[in-house]
Every structure is written in C-alpha cells, then in structure tokens.
Scaffold this active site. Structure first.
Site, PDB file in Angstrom:
ATOM      1  N   SER A 132      60.931  80.355 141.767  1.00 19.34           N
ATOM      2  CA  SER A 132      59.771  79.628 141.640  1.00 19.34           C
ATOM      3  C   SER A 132      58.834  80.294 140.428  1.00 19.34           C
ATOM      4  O   SER A 132      58.879  81.372 140.147  1.00 19.34           O
ATOM      5  CB  SER A 132      58.871  79.696 142.942  1.00 19.34           C
ATOM      6  OG  SER A 132      57.459  79.280 142.705  1.00 19.34           O
ATOM      7  N   TYR A 146      54.576  83.645 149.608  1.00 20.61           N
ATOM      8  CA  TYR A 146      55.488  82.917 149.088  1.00 20.61           C
ATOM      9  C   TYR A 146      56.055  83.404 147.869  1.00 20.61           C
ATOM     10  O   TYR A 146      57.009  83.655 147.195  1.00 20.61           O
ATOM     11  CB  TYR A 146      55.107  81.556 149.234  1.00 20.61           C
ATOM     12  CG  TYR A 146      55.911  80.373 148.158  1.00 20.61           C
ATOM     13  CD1 TYR A 146      56.958  79.785 149.099  1.00 20.61           C
ATOM     14  CD2 TYR A 146      55.902  80.059 146.805  1.00 20.61           C
ATOM     15  CE1 TYR A 146      57.963  79.196 148.281  1.00 20.61           C
ATOM     16  CE2 TYR A 146      56.954  79.203 146.508  1.00 20.61           C
ATOM     17  CZ  TYR A 146      57.764  78.916 147.128  1.00 20.61           C
ATOM     18  OH  TYR A 146      58.553  77.864 146.613  1.00 20.61           O
TER      19      TYR A 146
HETATM   20  N1  LIG Z   1      59.627  71.779 145.202  1.00 15.54           N
HETATM   21  C1  LIG Z   1      59.152  72.392 144.314  1.00 15.54           C
HETATM   22  O1  LIG Z   1      58.128  72.200 143.532  1.00 15.54           O
HETATM   23  C2  LIG Z   1      59.643  73.935 144.395  1.00 15.54           C
HETATM   24  C3  LIG Z   1      59.113  74.722 143.461  1.00 15.54           C
HETATM   25  C4  LIG Z   1      59.469  76.046 143.114  1.00 15.54           C
HETATM   26  C5  LIG Z   1      60.406  76.453 144.084  1.00 15.54           C
HETATM   27  N2  LIG Z   1      60.969  75.765 144.992  1.00 15.54           N
HETATM   28  C6  LIG Z   1      62.104  76.239 146.069  1.00 15.54           C
HETATM   29  O2  LIG Z   1      63.017  75.254 146.101  1.00 15.54           O
HETATM   30  C7  LIG Z   1      63.814  75.330 147.208  1.00 15.54           C
HETATM   31  C8  LIG Z   1      64.035  74.062 147.965  1.00 15.54           C
HETATM   32  O3  LIG Z   1      62.694  73.649 148.078  1.00 15.54           O
HETATM   33  P1  LIG Z   1      62.281  72.241 148.411  1.00 15.54           P
HETATM   34  O4  LIG Z   1      61.129  71.659 147.617  1.00 15.54           O
HETATM   35  O5  LIG Z   1      63.488  71.248 148.144  1.00 15.54           O
HETATM   36  O6  LIG Z   1      61.679  72.064 149.919  1.00 15.54           O
HETATM   37  P2  LIG Z   1      62.010  71.007 151.291  1.00 15.54           P
HETATM   38  O7  LIG Z   1      62.078  69.538 150.602  1.00 15.54           O
HETATM   39  O8  LIG Z   1      61.119  71.518 152.232  1.00 15.54           O
HETATM   40  O9  LIG Z   1      63.454  71.619 151.470  1.00 15.54           O
HETATM   41  C9  LIG Z   1      63.814  72.736 152.058  1.00 15.54           C
HETATM   42  C10 LIG Z   1      65.171  72.837 152.613  1.00 15.54           C
HETATM   43  O10 LIG Z   1      65.674  74.059 153.107  1.00 15.54           O
HETATM   44  C11 LIG Z   1      65.811  74.208 154.304  1.00 15.54           C
HETATM   45  N3  LIG Z   1      65.391  75.293 155.333  1.00 15.54           N
HETATM   46  C12 LIG Z   1      64.337  75.511 155.407  1.00 15.54           C
HETATM   47  N4  LIG Z   1      64.299  76.579 156.408  1.00 15.54           N
HETATM   48  C13 LIG Z   1      65.582  76.828 156.802  1.00 15.54           C
HETATM   49  C14 LIG Z   1      66.408  77.803 157.439  1.00 15.54           C
HETATM   50  N5  LIG Z   1      65.512  78.751 158.146  1.00 15.54           N
HETATM   51  N6  LIG Z   1      67.778  77.873 157.581  1.00 15.54           N
HETATM   52  C15 LIG Z   1      68.309  76.903 156.650  1.00 15.54           C
HETATM   53  N7  LIG Z   1      67.785  76.086 155.946  1.00 15.54           N
HETATM   54  C16 LIG Z   1      66.368  75.929 156.045  1.00 15.54           C
HETATM   55  C17 LIG Z   1      65.523  72.634 154.834  1.00 15.54           C
HETATM   56  O11 LIG Z   1      66.559  72.274 155.800  1.00 15.54           O
HETATM   57  P3  LIG Z   1      66.441  72.362 157.381  1.00 15.54           P
HETATM   58  O12 LIG Z   1      65.026  72.033 157.726  1.00 15.54           O
HETATM   59  O13 LIG Z   1      67.156  71.043 157.616  1.00 15.54           O
HETATM   60  O14 LIG Z   1      67.028  73.650 157.682  1.00 15.54           O
HETATM   61  C18 LIG Z   1      65.487  71.881 153.631  1.00 15.54           C
HETATM   62  O15 LIG Z   1      66.924  71.341 153.484  1.00 15.54           O
HETATM   63  C19 LIG Z   1      62.990  76.567 147.850  1.00 15.54           C
HETATM   64  O16 LIG Z   1      63.564  77.615 148.062  1.00 15.54           O
HETATM   65  C20 LIG Z   1      61.363  76.242 147.407  1.00 15.54           C
HETATM   66  O17 LIG Z   1      60.795  77.616 147.537  1.00 15.54           O
HETATM   67  C21 LIG Z   1      60.574  74.471 145.130  1.00 15.54           C
END
Ligand SMILES: NC(=O)c1ccc[n+]([C@@H]2O[C@H](COP(=O)([O-])OP(=O)(O)OC[C@H]3O[C@@H](n4cnc5c(N)ncnc54)[C@H](OP(=O)(O)O)[C@@H]3O)[C@@H](O)[C@H]2O)c1
Length: 240
Positions: A132, A146
């Site tokens: 991130s 985080y």
């Molecule tokens: N969106 C942004 O702006 C942003 C920015 C920087 C970094 N990121 C990173 O991008 C990645 C994806 O995030 P996102 O924004 O797509 O968030 P999201 O929409 O909340 O999706 C998170 C995913 O992670 C899975 N997850 C959460 N806890 C888990 C666990 N204990 N075991 C297995 N799977 C788990 C969830 O699936 P289940 O709940 O079905 O398990 C879901 O598929 C993350 O690492 C996040 O930190 C996102």
C-alpha cells in the site's frame, strides 16, 4: 495463477482481468459463495476455488499445495488478502490492530512461505505482494498498524528479491486509493480515489511487467510517493 482475497475488491477484479488475459485461476478467500459466483462468471478459462482463512497457517500450506497438485504448477501467487481495521494505539481497540497485524503481516508471511516452497520446487514462479502507499511512511491513528503491516510485507518481499532465488521474480504493488469493500464507507478520501476497474488495470499492467516495485495508478501516486519519501513527517501527515 493463485490469488488470495479473491472474493471482493481488488482480488475479485484482478481475477476478472487476468481471466480475460487467458490465465487459469486458483482463487481463495473465506466467503466461498462469492468465489463460486465469480467462477460462474468467468467462462473460457479454468477456475478453481477454495475456502481459506489466511490466519490459519496449516490451511494456507494445505490449500496452496492442493492448488499446485490440481494445476500441475503455479506460475504466480498474488498475496492480496487484507484487512483495513484499526484504531489509534492505546484507545481500547488492541483487538482491531492485532487482527490487522495477523491477517496482513502474519497471514502474508505464511502465504509467502507456502508460495516459495512451491516456487523453489518448480525452480520458477512470480511472487506478487500487495502492499500500500501507506507503507512508505509511518501513518497516524487508525492507519498506524495497517501501514506498519504493509511496510513489513514490502520488506519481506525485498528480502526475498535480494536472495535471488533461481527462477523466482518478486514484485511489490503499492496501490493508492482504489474503490473496494475495504474503503466503501470512506468518503473523505475521494480526492485521489479511482474506481476498482481502473485501479486494478494499473495493478495488472505492473504485475504483467514483473515490476519490482510499482505505485499504482502511476498518476498521482508516483509523484506522491517521491514526496512521501523525502518530506518531513510534519508534511507527510497532511498529504495522505
Ligand atoms: N483498496 C485500496 O484502496 C487499497 C489500497 C492499498 C492497499 N490495498 C490492499 O489491497 C488488498 C485487497 O484489498 P481490497 O481493497 O480489495 O479490500 P476488500 O474489498 O475488503 O477485500 C479484501 C479481501 O481479502 C479477503 N480477506 C480478508 N481477511 C481474510 C482472511 N482472514 N483470510 C482470507 N481472506 C481474507 C476478503 O475475503 P473474505 O472476507 O471472503 O475472506 C476479501 O476478498 C489488501 O491487501 C489491501 O490492504 C487496498
């Protein structure tokens, strides 16, 4: 290609875009019903789904090994599953911060162990870690833990890259603000927020190029990244 956290947000959209590029997909997350729905949508390529909680160490190894056996090999693993919970330290929510540390750092470490085990045996593979932009400096309040977990996974990846495991490439993707389930409730961050498809297109392009480090989308995050690294903390805290 194996993607964790493929049931929502960036992982789900990466699955769509990589499927469109013709990749076979091994998808996992806890909500297997959502993975099944995604599989039904992705026609024309081979898709296998499995339930996985990345905080369950044994299950991570088991599921990764099962996918490798099922597909014969795994060319790429995207360590994407993540949690955005958090609270300022010392304000009575150590559980939220520990949950985030468990999923984002310890869970990612285990995924990287399981991926490297497969890649070392195959003598090839591409490890992709989703960090991130917040990893670049210390972040305040609910972002403190985080950001530290995201700096931690980037450091793990850099260590692996430095090891130069034969045949293994290591990429770290640093997303800015991309609309997903994680930030669906966040209104004040909309200044640089892009929609999921646009943001993930930038992630997929960087991953396909096997970039060692990529700030995505490049605009405005490449210049912001430079500024974040050189400015004093007093200025950084006002930027992001
Ligand atoms: N969106 C942004 O702006 C942003 C920015 C920087 C970094 N990121 C990173 O991008 C990645 C994806 O995030 P996102 O924004 O797509 O968030 P999201 O929409 O909340 O999706 C998170 C995913 O992670 C899975 N997850 C959460 N806890 C888990 C666990 N204990 N075991 C297995 N799977 C788990 C969830 O699936 P289940 O709940 O079905 O398990 C879901 O598929 C993350 O690492 C996040 O930190 C996102």
């Amino acid at each position: 290609m194996l993607i964790t956290g493929a049931s929502a947000g960036l992982g789900e959209e990466m699955a769509r875009q990589f499927a469109a590029l013709g990749y076979d997909l091994a998808l996992c997350a806890r909500r297997v019903d959502r993975l099944e729905a995604l599989r039904a949508e992705l026609t024309g390529t081979r898709v296998s789904v499995k339930a996985l909680d990345v905080t369950d160490d044994e299950a991570v190894f088991t599921v990764f090994r099962e996918f490798a056996a099922e597909f014969g090999r795994i060319d790429r693993v995207i360590v994407n599953a993540g949690l955005g919970k958090g609270a300022p330290l010392g304000t009575g929510r150590p559980d939220a911060n520990r949950d985030t540390a468990r999923v984002n750092f310890l869970g990612a470490l285990t995924q990287m162990e399981a991926a490297c085990e497969i890649f070392r045996a195959q003598k090839r593979g591409h490890l992709v870690v989703v960090s991130s932009m917040s990893a670049l400096r210390g972040m305040r309040k609910s972002m403190t833990t985080y950001a530290a977990t995201k700096a931690g996974v980037a450091a793990l990846a850099e260590g692996l890259r430095s090891e130069r495991i034969p045949g293994v490439d290591v990429s770290v993707v640093y997303p800015g603000y991309i609309r997903s389930e994680m930030n669906a409730h966040v209104q004040q961050r909309t200044r640089f927020m892009v929609d999921t498809e646009t943001g993930v297109r930038a992630m997929v392009a960087a991953i396909e190029k096997r970039r060692a480090r990529a700030y995505v989308p490049a605009w405005p995050w490449v210049p912001i990244g430079v500024a974040m690294r050189v400015l004093p903390l007093s200025a950084v805290r006002r930027m992001v």
